[in-house]
Design a protein around this motif. Structure first.
Motif, PDB file in Angstrom:
ATOM      1  N   PHE A   1       5.666   1.492  -6.960  1.00 36.96           N
ATOM      2  CA  PHE A   1       6.989   2.132  -6.954  1.00 36.96           C
ATOM      3  C   PHE A   1       8.032   1.131  -6.468  1.00 36.96           C
ATOM      4  CE2 PHE A   1      10.474   4.756  -5.534  1.00 36.96           C
ATOM      5  CZ  PHE A   1      10.449   5.867  -6.381  1.00 36.96           C
TER       6      PHE A   1
ATOM      7  N   ASP B   1       0.833  -1.214   0.000  1.00 39.52           N
ATOM      8  CA  ASP B   1       0.000   0.000   0.000  1.00 39.52           C
ATOM      9  C   ASP B   1       0.863   1.258   0.000  1.00 39.52           C
ATOM     10  OD1 ASP B   1      -2.111  -1.707  -0.010  1.00 39.52           O
ATOM     11  OD2 ASP B   1      -2.627  -1.462   2.112  1.00 39.52           O
ATOM     12  N   LEU B   2       1.962   1.214   0.750  1.00 38.00           N
ATOM     13  CA  LEU B   2       2.854   2.380   0.814  1.00 38.00           C
ATOM     14  C   LEU B   2       3.436   2.719  -0.564  1.00 38.00           C
ATOM     15  CD1 LEU B   2       4.495   4.450   2.563  1.00 38.00           C
ATOM     16  CD2 LEU B   2       6.267   2.701   2.715  1.00 38.00           C
ATOM     17  N   HIS B   3       3.681   1.677  -1.362  1.00 32.47           N
ATOM     18  CA  HIS B   3       4.358   1.893  -2.653  1.00 32.47           C
ATOM     19  C   HIS B   3       3.402   2.020  -3.829  1.00 32.47           C
ATOM     20  CE1 HIS B   3       7.690   0.513  -0.152  1.00 32.47           C
ATOM     21  NE2 HIS B   3       8.478   1.150  -0.999  1.00 32.47           N
ATOM     22  N   LYS B   4       2.111   1.936  -3.544  1.00 35.96           N
ATOM     23  CA  LYS B   4       1.144   2.016  -4.644  1.00 35.96           C
ATOM     24  C   LYS B   4       1.064   3.452  -5.152  1.00 35.96           C
ATOM     25  CE  LYS B   4      -3.653   1.029  -5.713  1.00 35.96           C
ATOM     26  NZ  LYS B   4      -4.859   0.277  -5.376  1.00 35.96           N
ATOM     27  N   VAL B   5       1.289   3.611  -6.440  1.00 43.37           N
ATOM     28  CA  VAL B   5       1.262   4.942  -7.057  1.00 43.37           C
ATOM     29  C   VAL B   5      -0.131   5.226  -7.616  1.00 43.37           C
ATOM     30  CG1 VAL B   5       2.203   6.323  -8.964  1.00 43.37           C
ATOM     31  CG2 VAL B   5       3.722   4.875  -7.598  1.00 43.37           C
TER      32      VAL B   5
END
Lengths: 207, 468
Positions: free
Chosen positions: B27, B12-16
């Motif tokens: 990402f 979720d943190l890296h979802k662009v």
């Protein structure tokens, strides 16, 4: 080699062609293209080396050497096809040999992503249907039309419901399977993400 | 659908964004490249007139094609020389950090990144190599990609991907003496099968996993892909943090404190939800050896190769193929099968702890006259440390050849190859047909300790008899 290779471009809605059956579970990418052929800086000459060792072992009797399969474009496989190494050389070699679509019981994850990224739809059918196609000798099934709009495989007297990840199907229909341009459309979101990630600051000493 | 696992948090943190087709744009925090799967990606970048988006997020080394006998340039193999030159040129042109031969930091990409402190919890890590799952040992989400996706990461630092499901593999108790991480992961793959992991990330947990060192954890995560899981990971703990501390690229000073606080927040929540949970008892695992042509075809050292009727209908086809290729008999004991080549190395088991364990078995012993044995350290750092500890001498005294770092006979892209239908005892990760360079070569996967035991006896042996 057969006619000159031209890679797919844009929307892919249907694939018509003769089927080639390759029987076996867990056929890995080392077998599709042995590692010694990875010593190259482009993919151009891989087509002739597809299944090289398996073909040499079978001395002309491998499906990829049989005269009747010479112009086949749809590969029919069993389960976990393309497991092992992430080498894109594997689908590139299949594509350069002439394969345009693959129907199987199941595919390994990285191989599947690689196929999508270069424009080879991978679709699944239940084991029983695959075996029926693979066993068929009377040519009834050997010519198929894959219809991606309706997820169907059709022949003269047959219509099979194919399974494909909805996201992959849409990418082919929209012509967005070559993802770079689509990804770049979100350039400002990417830049924001780069700035927001907590760990980029931790790593600023060296990177 | 999984919830509140480390995988969910990092994903979720890296979802662009969500892409028009429905997959996620993710990402990539750290991109690792090597000479085999990157040249075509740089070529495509050039064709599309694109630049590398964030050159600071890509790091390169050279590993697959390097010779292990003589690394002076130009390499004897012209194609190998062309590949390293292409990587050198691409890194220079795009300002990418490259750990080349002789830098002191070159080696197998999955050995190098952790030992430099590049691999850290909470990152997304991608590399054009299926064993990228190794980095999950640090609580990162790491997976292999193909060359087109390497191109995408270079151009956009993102890829299109569907979120994976999460299966927790809970390992109770602890491994017994003489049984190693390699045995455990071979056992897991045998239990679950080589395709059970398709569509999943594997979270390895439980007391037996917590007791493992970071290097052992890397061995476990490394082979997730052999169970079909593109990604495998372990929640970070104090061992993770102390392994990273003071490494060349680790966060320093005030950055270290910040990093630590964040890393501690990442692990799967106590009440997180998994798509599937598997439990097994690690104390039951024996030294394990493969007998077939997939990493799932293995048995404990005191067991027999299964009879055909013991396989499920789904596994029978590959079992028959394996018997034909390997020329072993159903019901035959795995123990005492003669071996001709012994290989210690690879991204699975080419680290300093692996070399220490093998050297301990080999100390003051000689290997069988019928065996060709060689050890290929996973990196220049591993090689230097081994020399400092005198391990290279123990190997040489026993009759092993001591080589330069690289991937070597794990996949035989250099001149280290099996000949004909030789049987190798190998600490690597794949026993596929032809994998070790001969189209009829036969590979038995096992732990480095078991390779050392096999080298001494010239046949598959139980290492526990050497370490009483």
């Amino acid at each position: 080699m057969k006619s000159k290779f031209s890679p797919p471009i844009g929307k892919i809605t249907q694939i018509k062609g003769r089927c080639i059956s390759l029987i076996g579970n867990d056929i890995d990418t080392d077998r599709i293209i042995p590692a010694r052929f990875l010593k190259c800086v482009n993919f151009d000459s891989l087509g002739k080396s597809v299944f090289k060792d398996d073909r040499e072992t079978l001395k002309g009797k491998h499906p990829f050497d049989l005269e009747e399969n010479k112009n086949a474009t749809i590969l029919i496989v069993n389960s976990n096809f393309g497991c092992g190494s992430s080498r894109e050389h594997a689908p590139q070699a299949l594509m350069r040999w002439g394969i345009k679509g693959i129907i199987g019981e199941s595919f390994a994850d990285i191989f599947y992503s690689n196929c999508i990224a270069i424009g080879i739809p991978c679709l699944t059918l239940p084991k029983k249907s695959i075996q029926e196609i693979q066993k068929n000798k009377d040519n009834k099934f050997l010519f198929l039309e894959i219809d991606l709009k309706n997820s169907l495989a059709k022949s003269k007297d047959l219509s099979l419901k194919l399974e494909i990840k909805e996201s992959s199907r849409k990418m082919f229909l929209l012509g967005e399977w070559d993802a770079t341009a689509t990804l770049l459309e979100n350039e400002s979101l990417i830049e924001n993400k780069y700035k927001d990630l907590p760990y980029l600051e931790f790593n600023s000493d060296l990177l | 659908m999984s919830q509140d696992t480390l995988f969910d948090k990092v994903w979720d943190l890296h979802k662009v964004s969500q892409l028009p087709g429905g997959s996620d744009q993710i990402f990539i925090g750290l991109h690792l490249i090597h000479e085999v799967t990157s040249p075509q990606a740089f070529g495509a970048l050039k064709d599309k007139k694109l630049k590398v988006k964030f050159p600071d997020r890509t790091v390169a080394t050279v590993d697959h094609i390097v010779p292990t006998d003589n690394q002076s340039r130009p390499f004897k193999d012209n194609l190998a020389e062309q590949m390293i030159e292409t990587l050198e040129k691409n890194c220079l042109e795009h300002k990418i950090r490259f750990f080349n031969i002789g830098s002191g930091n070159q080696g197998i990409v999955h050995v190098v990144a952790p030992e430099l402190g590049l691999t850290q919890p909470g990152m997304t890590i991608a590399c054009g190599d299926s064993h990228t799952s190794t980095h999950g040992a640090f609580g990162s989400i790491a997976f292999g990609i193909g060359t087109s996706q390497v191109r995408d990461v270079l151009a956009t630092q993102t890829i299109a991907m569907n979120k994976l499901k999460v299966r927790q593999i809970w390992c109770d108790n602890k491994l017994s003496k003489g049984v190693y991480a390699k045995d455990l992961v071979l056992h897991i793959i045998n239990e679950l099968g080589v395709k059970a992991g398709v569509g999943f990330a594997y979270e390895f947990g439980g007391p037996a996993i917590e007791k493992l060192s970071m290097e052992e954890r890397m061995t476990i995560c490394n082979m997730s892909i052999e169970g079909g899981a593109r990604c495998g990971y372990i929640n970070p703990d104090e061992k993770t943090f102390s392994y990273i501390k003071n490494k060349l690229c680790a966060p320093k000073n005030k950055h270290w404190d910040k990093a630590l606080t964040w890393w501690k927040s990442l692990k799967s929540d106590e009440n997180s939800i998994y798509d599937d949970v598997i439990k097994l008892d690690a104390s039951k695992v024996e030294p394990t050896v493969t007998w077939g042509i997939t990493p799932g075809q293995s048995v404990g050292i005191n067991q027999q190769i299964p009879l055909l009727e013991e396989f499920s209908p789904n596994d029978k086809l590959v079992a028959e193929e394996a018997f034909e290729y390997m020329s072993f008999e159903p019901g035959q004991s795995i123990k005492d099968i003669p071996v001709e080549v012994c290989f210690i190395g690879s991204c699975t088991n080419g680290r300093i702890s692996d070399l220490r364990i093998a050297a301990k078995v080999l100390k003051d012993k000689k290997i069988s006259k019928n065996v060709k044995a060689f050890v290929v350290p996973g990196s220049e750092k591993v090689a230097n440390e081994a020399k400092r500890e005198g391990l290279d001498q123990i190997f040489k005294d026993s009759g092993f050849q001591w080589r330069e770092p690289g991937c070597s006979m794990c996949l035989a892209m250099n001149s280290d190859k099996l000949i004909g239908n030789q049987v190798s005892a190998s600490s690597s990760n794949r026993n596929f047909k032809g994998r070790q360079g001969s189209p009829s070569g036969r590979t038995l996967l096992m732990s480095p300790a078991m390779v050392a035991a096999a080298a001494i006896n010239g046949k598959v042996s139980d290492v526990r008899e050497f370490i009483k």
